[in-house]
Enzyme design. Structure first.
Site, PDB file in Angstrom:
ATOM      1  N   CYS A 287      31.824  39.263  43.752  1.00  0.00           N
ATOM      2  CA  CYS A 287      32.554  39.209  42.484  1.00  0.00           C
ATOM      3  C   CYS A 287      33.828  40.046  42.502  1.00  0.00           C
ATOM      4  O   CYS A 287      34.730  39.814  41.701  1.00  0.00           O
ATOM      5  CB  CYS A 287      31.646  39.652  41.338  1.00  0.00           C
TER       6      CYS A 287
ATOM      7  N   HIS B 171      35.972  41.660  35.339  1.00  0.00           N
ATOM      8  CA  HIS B 171      35.067  40.628  35.841  1.00  0.00           C
ATOM      9  C   HIS B 171      34.183  40.146  34.701  1.00  0.00           C
ATOM     10  O   HIS B 171      33.648  40.943  33.926  1.00  0.00           O
ATOM     11  CB  HIS B 171      34.226  41.197  36.977  1.00  0.00           C
TER      12      HIS B 171
ATOM     13  N   ASN C 118      29.515  33.636  34.736  1.00  0.00           N
ATOM     14  CA  ASN C 118      29.957  34.444  35.864  1.00  0.00           C
ATOM     15  C   ASN C 118      30.352  33.519  37.007  1.00  0.00           C
ATOM     16  O   ASN C 118      29.493  32.883  37.625  1.00  0.00           O
ATOM     17  CB  ASN C 118      28.824  35.386  36.294  1.00  0.00           C
TER      18      ASN C 118
END
Length: 325
Positions: free
Chosen positions: A115, A252, A282
């Site tokens: 990520c 994020h 996500n």
């Protein structure tokens, strides 16, 4: 005397056509829209079509970024793709994007920091530009993360989605008396002892299979806010700026509670925090550029704004980059 900087001249995004809502997931796994929204703030996610690969998503986002910058692929000499879900073990997804864009010059490679990948990629491209190895770079975060999911595991399958975001980074030479622009400072971190808190149980040299995502959710949550604020403060300290100077925080997009917790700890007003996790879920390395793309497209982020990018991912990896738009 001049200062070499890399600035972002174009932004582009791509999301697969298929949208999967929480209600649709609730038909196949023991969950509910209320449960998902309360815990992570996600309402829906995009899922890549059969035969639609990470390099396809990345290529579409790259084309959009080039159009936004008013450039063609001939103007680019570096492609960096941040991804955990490349089309193949090798070659790099970046070389496939290079081929699909019709580029047969320059160089291309992938970065794997899960990520945090896009922040790592921005920092890497910035270094290449400042050291004279490239003049213009396409930096892309792209994932088909849905292909790593166990769709019977409600603790993970509801969290992720697919997508891609891209930016064009260009060299600019600033005179000493010119205002700062572009990437000002960055901080990157990792700590491998936490690898088993968020990982995929497969790989070429272990099982020979792709594997599925496994996550110790409470442990990841426990570490996240502290690590996020760590790199944000480190980046600000390098630059001589403070939290009060920030116009926008682009974190994020993993969990709304983590985003809000980090914003509160930093003392950032909620209206300065970009949140898109509700509509994208996500998307791992794609989440920061997708959120960035939304905020640029709707006019929130504009020239002269001070923007902080931040991400944390499996490994653990985490990082931040401060940019004057």
């Amino acid at each position: 005397m001049t200062r070499i900087r890399s600035f972002i001249s174009g932004v582009g995004s791509y999301l697969p056509a298929r949208t999967v809502t929480n209600e649709e997931l609730a038909k196949t796994v023991d969950t509910s829209d209320e449960w998902i929204q309360q815990r992570v703030g996600i309402k829906e996610r995009h899922i890549a079509a059969e035969g639609e690969f990470t390099s396809d998503l990345a290529t579409a986002a790259a084309r959009a970024a080039l159009d936004n910058a008013g450039l063609t692929i001939e103007d680019i000499d570096l492609i960096v793709v941040a991804t955990t879900t490349p089309d193949y073990t090798f070659p790099a997804a970046a070389t496939l994007v290079q081929m699909k864009l019709g580029m047969n010059h320059g160089f291309a490679f992938d970065i794997q920091a899960v990520c945090s990948g896009f922040v790592y990629a921005v920092t890497t491209a910035d270094s290449y530009i400042k050291n004279g190895l490239a003049k213009r770079a396409l930096v892309i975060g792209a994932e088909t993360f849905s292909r790593l999911l166990d769709w019977t595991d409600r603790t993970t399958c509801v969290l992720f989605g697919d997508g891609a975001g891209a930016v064009v980074m260009e060299r600019i030479d600033l005179a000493d008396d010119e205002a700062e622009r572009g990437v000002i400072a960055s901080a990157l971190r990792s700590d491998g002892k936490h690898w088993d808190k968020l990982y995929v149980d497969g790989g070429p040299s272990t099982t020979g299979t792709t594997g599925h995502v496994h996550m110790q959710g409470p442990e990841v949550f426990r570490h996240a806010v502290g690590k996020i604020t760590d790199v944000v403060y480190a980046t600000l300290e390098q630059s001589g700026h403070s939290v009060d100077d920030l116009d926008w925080f682009v974190p994020h997009q993993a969990n709304r509670r983590i985003i809000e917790g980090a914003g509160n700890k930093l003392g950032l007003p909620p209206e300065k925090v970009i949140i898109t996790v509700d509509r994208h879920a996500n998307t791992s390395a794609a989440s920061v550029p997708l959120a960035l793309g939304v905020a640029v497209a709707d006019g929130r982020i504009k020239e002269g704004d001070l923007v902080m990018l931040e991400a944390m991912g499996g490994g653990f990896t985490w990082g931040a980059s401060l940019i004057r738009w």
